[in-house]
Structure formats: structure tokens, C-alpha cells
Design an enzyme around this catalytic site. Structure first.
Site, PDB file in Angstrom:
ATOM      1  N   SER A  73      47.071  44.544  25.823  1.00 33.23           N
ATOM      2  CA  SER A  73      47.485  45.895  26.216  1.00 33.23           C
ATOM      3  C   SER A  73      48.875  46.197  25.661  1.00 33.23           C
ATOM      4  CB  SER A  73      47.489  46.004  27.739  1.00 33.23           C
ATOM      5  OG  SER A  73      46.242  45.603  28.255  1.00 33.23           O
TER       6      SER A  73
HETATM    7  C1  LIG Z   1      42.592  45.079  27.947  1.00 31.10           C
HETATM    8  S1  LIG Z   1      41.849  43.523  27.892  1.00 31.10           S
HETATM    9  C2  LIG Z   1      42.923  42.544  28.911  1.00 31.10           C
HETATM   10  C3  LIG Z   1      44.277  42.254  28.353  1.00 31.10           C
HETATM   11  C4  LIG Z   1      44.799  40.925  28.806  1.00 31.10           C
HETATM   12  N1  LIG Z   1      45.191  40.909  30.192  1.00 31.10           N
HETATM   13  C5  LIG Z   1      45.877  40.413  27.887  1.00 31.10           C
HETATM   14  O1  LIG Z   1      46.977  40.096  28.358  1.00 31.10           O
HETATM   15  O2  LIG Z   1      45.618  40.278  26.689  1.00 31.10           O
HETATM   16  C6  LIG Z   1      40.456  43.675  28.982  1.00 31.10           C
HETATM   17  C7  LIG Z   1      39.673  42.409  29.112  1.00 31.10           C
HETATM   18  O3  LIG Z   1      38.841  42.526  30.256  1.00 31.10           O
HETATM   19  C8  LIG Z   1      37.649  41.831  29.980  1.00 31.10           C
HETATM   20  N2  LIG Z   1      36.636  42.278  30.940  1.00 31.10           N
HETATM   21  C9  LIG Z   1      35.863  43.389  30.931  1.00 31.10           C
HETATM   22  N3  LIG Z   1      35.068  43.423  32.009  1.00 31.10           N
HETATM   23  C10 LIG Z   1      35.347  42.294  32.718  1.00 31.10           C
HETATM   24  C11 LIG Z   1      34.841  41.766  33.924  1.00 31.10           C
HETATM   25  N4  LIG Z   1      33.895  42.393  34.634  1.00 31.10           N
HETATM   26  N5  LIG Z   1      35.339  40.589  34.357  1.00 31.10           N
HETATM   27  C12 LIG Z   1      36.303  39.925  33.655  1.00 31.10           C
HETATM   28  N6  LIG Z   1      36.799  40.394  32.490  1.00 31.10           N
HETATM   29  C13 LIG Z   1      36.342  41.567  32.038  1.00 31.10           C
HETATM   30  C14 LIG Z   1      37.362  42.195  28.533  1.00 31.10           C
HETATM   31  O4  LIG Z   1      36.452  41.286  27.949  1.00 31.10           O
HETATM   32  C15 LIG Z   1      38.755  42.137  27.944  1.00 31.10           C
HETATM   33  O5  LIG Z   1      39.018  40.878  27.412  1.00 31.10           O
END
Ligand SMILES: C[S@@+](CC[C@H](N)C(=O)[O-])C[C@H]1O[C@@H](n2cnc3c(N)ncnc32)[C@H](O)[C@@H]1O
Length: 409
Positions: A73
Site C-alpha cells: 500500500s
Molecule cells: C493491499 S494488499 C496488503 C498490503 C500488505 N499489508 C503489505 O504491507 O504489503 C492486500 C492483500 O490482502 C490479501 N487478501 C485479500 N483477501 C484476503 C482475505 N480474505 N484474507 C487474507 N488476505 C486477503 C491479498 O491477497 C493481498 O495480498
């Protein structure tokens, strides 16, 4: 090739300096220190250093249609959400959406050796990459769990803090069950297509907001997924985006364009639209109109106020949306433009709502998430019945509530 640490250190310092003026306030010293300490570039292998330390998110994975499914992000929202989360040394923390692992490392830095960080990631490949990056940067004590964050991670509960880094449509029961008493949840929460990073407390079965911060996040996948509907209007390049599953007839809305526009100006001049979108989202038929410059030219429509998603209202065969034109220096005058047989009525509803917003001097918005049982509350800005919960948006200003009562469509 290994990143040049001198350059990375320099870029990291500049990033934190830029963030210090975040949102007009100071970056909390603990967040400032964490962002100086964690090498963001190590979580973004293969990304040019300038991009890793830029102000934008860095997409790391896409699906077969090219839609982003994982990213680091943008530093600004990472810092803002960590400030909202208020981590203290020794806290037990759950993160949903490990992504690159960068935020989990920041959390580990904030909670220190006496605390514990568990991060859940739906995509097993992404989880493995995050685990690897955490290990090589000295944060191997973070627990990375491949799985669906909808269910949290019970074995390490209770958590003093839960942070969700993906756009959630509901707040699942597991997050309430696994949050410690007096704990905080920070989550990008989707309300009729508007997303805010909300800090929630949970008491007696109800979530109540403490703070909100504007943001945009990719939608959650897995059991809690609720897709946004993107409805293209044939060959115009215009897209109608609806969050809550209300019906829309793309052909009828495409035909509406042949009516030509009706326009109305309010005389209300603003520098920013603030929370106007929440006022509009409380009306039936709320949608967002996506109209890039090409689409505006191709369709010949009056340009919407924002081409990335101007707030609009639709009926079966007509639609209206927000427009603006230059006002006194630094200001824009707000107005509405409509197409289709009901365009005059729609723009009148729309501009009345802008005027009510302007009169209300609405205080801070508050969000509550209640169980679906119980009668709806009259006089609130917005109520959304979701699959398992009722979301209520309130203003602190009673004036606003009275105005709203009189203006429901
Ligand atoms: C914007 S990214 C997160 C950024 C992260 N916190 C970082 O520091 O890089 C969103 C993440 O949420 C994951 N995601 C989506 N739905 C999810 C779920 N139901 N449970 C866990 N992870 C999920 C996606 O695969 C993705 O890797």
C-alpha cells in the site's frame, strides 16, 4: 542486483520526511521510527528503488485479467492506518492481508520483542514471499498464516489490535470474537462504494467508530468477498459502478444520453467536497460514474466533477451526477447534470441534497455496525443492511439529521 543501501537509506529518510506532515498533523514518533527502521525495498524485490519509496502503492501481483490482487500500500495510508491503530509495546496484533509483509514488519517494530504479530494472507504464494522477506529482514518471529482472514486466527487470540489491509464489506464475527476487551480494529470499510479506514471499538455486540480516514483499497476476496458491479454503457466508455447490488439497466441508461443534458448550479463554492459523498450515498439509486477523458469525449457528456468516480443517482432510465465549474480563486461551484426522462427531477433532488449538506455544517461522521436484528433508526445519514449487519452513518450535527428527514427520495 542488490539495492544500494546508501540510496535506500536516503530515500527512506525522504519518505518519512514527506509523511511527517501527513494529514496536516504530526506522524506519531513511534510510527516515524518504525518507518525509518524497516527497509521497504526488501519487501519489493525487483521494484526500482524510486518506486519502492514513491508515494503510490506498488502492485506486486495481478490476476489473469490484469486486476491487481496484491500490493504494498502507499506509504501515506500505511502511516495513517498505523497512527489510527495506536500500537503500544507488548501488544498482540492480527493483520489481515500480509501482502509483501512490509506492514507486518512495521507492526513487529511497533510492538517490540514483548509483543506478537500474526498476519493472515489468502494467497499462499504471496504468504510464502512475505514470510521470506520477513525472515531476511530480521522479522522472522512474525507468524504468517496462509488462509482466509474472514476467520482471523483463533490460536493466537485475543488480539489487542486487529488491522485489515484490504477493503472489507462486512466485519466478520471472528474479528469481534478474537479482539481483546478495549481492543481496536482498523479496517478499510466499504459503505455504498465509499471506503474509509475506520478505527472501531467493539462493545455489547456493536462496533462504533473512533476515527475515519479517506482511502482506497482492493476489495477483500474469499468468504467475505462482495464484488463491486461495473456496468459499461455500451460503446461510450462510461461505466456505472454500484456497490450494493441495486438493479441497473445498462441499455436504458445508455439510451438516456439521447435526451441531452439538464444542468443546475447551486451557487455553493467549495475547496474540497469533504463528506458530501456520504450525504449523497444516503439517497436511493446512489452510484459512481467513471468517465475518463476519452469517455467524456466519446460520449459527449458534460464532464463529471471527478473522472475517477463522480457521485451520482440513478432511476430505471435516467441518471444524474456531480459537476463543478470554477468559482472564486481556489474554489469550485457545485452542480448537477442529468440525462434521461427523469433528469429534471433527479438534478433537483441532487442539488437539494448539496444544499442540505452545505446548511448542515455537519460535524464528524460516525459509523456504527449493529446486528441485523432490531428496528432501523430514523433520522440517520445512511443505513445499509448488509448480509449480516446493519451499518449506520451518523453526523454529530442534529441540524443535518433534521434536514435529511425532509429530503429522503
Ligand atoms: C493491499 S494488499 C496488503 C498490503 C500488505 N499489508 C503489505 O504491507 O504489503 C492486500 C492483500 O490482502 C490479501 N487478501 C485479500 N483477501 C484476503 C482475505 N480474505 N484474507 C487474507 N488476505 C486477503 C491479498 O491477497 C493481498 O495480498
Amino acid at each position: 542486483m542488490e539495492a544500494d543501501p546508501m540510496t535506500a537509506n536516503h530515500l527512506r529518510t525522504s519518505m518519512v520526511t514527506r509523511l511527517r506532515d501527513w494529514d496536516g498533523g504530526a506522524l506519531p514518533p513511534s510510527v516515524d521510527a518504525a518507518m525509518r527502521a524497516v527497509p521497504r525495498e526488501a519487501f519489493l524485490p525487483g521494484t526500482p528503488l524510486a518506486d519502492a519509496y514513491g508515494s503510490s502503492p506498488v502492485v506486486t501481483h495481478r490476476d489473469d485479467n490484469g486486476i491487481a490482487t496484491s500490493s504494498a500500500s502507499a506509504p501515506g495510508i500505511v502511516a495513517a492506518m498505523l497512527a489510527q491503530l495506536d500500537v503500544r509495546p507488548g501488544h498482540r496484533i492480527l493483520e489481515i492481508g500480509a501482502g509483501t509483509g512490509y506492514n507486518a514488519a512495521l507492526l513487529a517494530h511497533l510492538t517490540g520483542p514483548g509483543g506478537q504479530v500474526t498476519t493472515v494472507e489468502l494467497d499462499h504464494g504471496v504468504a510464502a514471499e512475505a514470510e521470506q522477506a520477513l525472515a531476511t529482514t530480521g522479522y522472522g518471529h512474525v507468524t504468517v498464516i496462509p488462509g482466509d482472514g474472514e476467520y482471523g486466527h483463533r490460536p493466537n487470540a485475543p488480539y489487542d489490535r486487529i488491522i485489515v489491509t484490504v477493503g472489507a464489506w462486512e466485519l466478520p464475527a471472528a474479528w469481534a470474537d478474537q479482539l481483546a476487551p478495549a481492543g481496536l480494529l482498523v479496517v478499510p470499510f466499504r459503505m455504498r462504494g465509499l471506503t474509509r479506514s475506520v478505527t472501531f471499538e467493539h462493545t455489547a455486540g456493536t462496533w462504533r467508530s473512533r476515527s475515519m480516514h479517506e482511502c482506497g483499497f482492493m476489495p477483500i476476496r474469499g468468504a467475505g468477498a462482495v464484488a463491486e458491479r461495473n456496468i459499461p454503457l455500451a460503446d461510450t466508455g462510461l461505466t456505472i459502478r454500484i456497490d450494493d447490488g441495486q438493479p441497473a439497466d445498462a441499455d436504458a441508461l445508455r439510451r438516456a444520453l439521447s435526451s441531452g443534458p439538464a444542468q443546475s448550479w447551486t451557487g455553493i463554492e467549495v475547496t474540497v467536497t469533504g463528506e458530501l459523498d456520504f450525504w449523497l450515498a444516503g439517497l436511493d439509486g446512489f452510484f459512481r460514474l467513471l468517465a475518463g477523458n476519452d469517455a467524456v469525449q466519446r460520449s459527449g457528456i458534460v464532464p463529471p466533477a471527478f473522472n475517477w468516480g463522480a457521485m451520482g443517482l440513478l432511476t430505471g432510465d435516467s441518471f444524474a451526477y456531480l459537476t463543478r465549474r470554477p468559482g472564486r480563486p481556489g474554489h469550485s461551484e457545485l452542480g448537477a447534470c442529468g440525462y434521461g426522462p427523469e433528469r429534471e427531477q433527479l438534478i433537483s433532488t441532487y442539488t437539494d441534497r448539496i444544499r442540505a449538506f452545505n446548511r448542515s455544517q455537519a460535524g464528524r461522521l460516525q459509523v456504527e455496525v449493529h446486528p441485523l436484528t432490531g428496528a432501523p433508526l430514523p433520522g440517520t445519514l445512511m443505513q445499509i443492511d448488509k448480509r449480516n449487519s446493519r451499518v449506520i452513518v451518523l453526523t454529530e450535527g442534529e441540524v443535518g439529521r433534521e434536514a435529511l428527514g425532509a429530503m429522503a427520495v
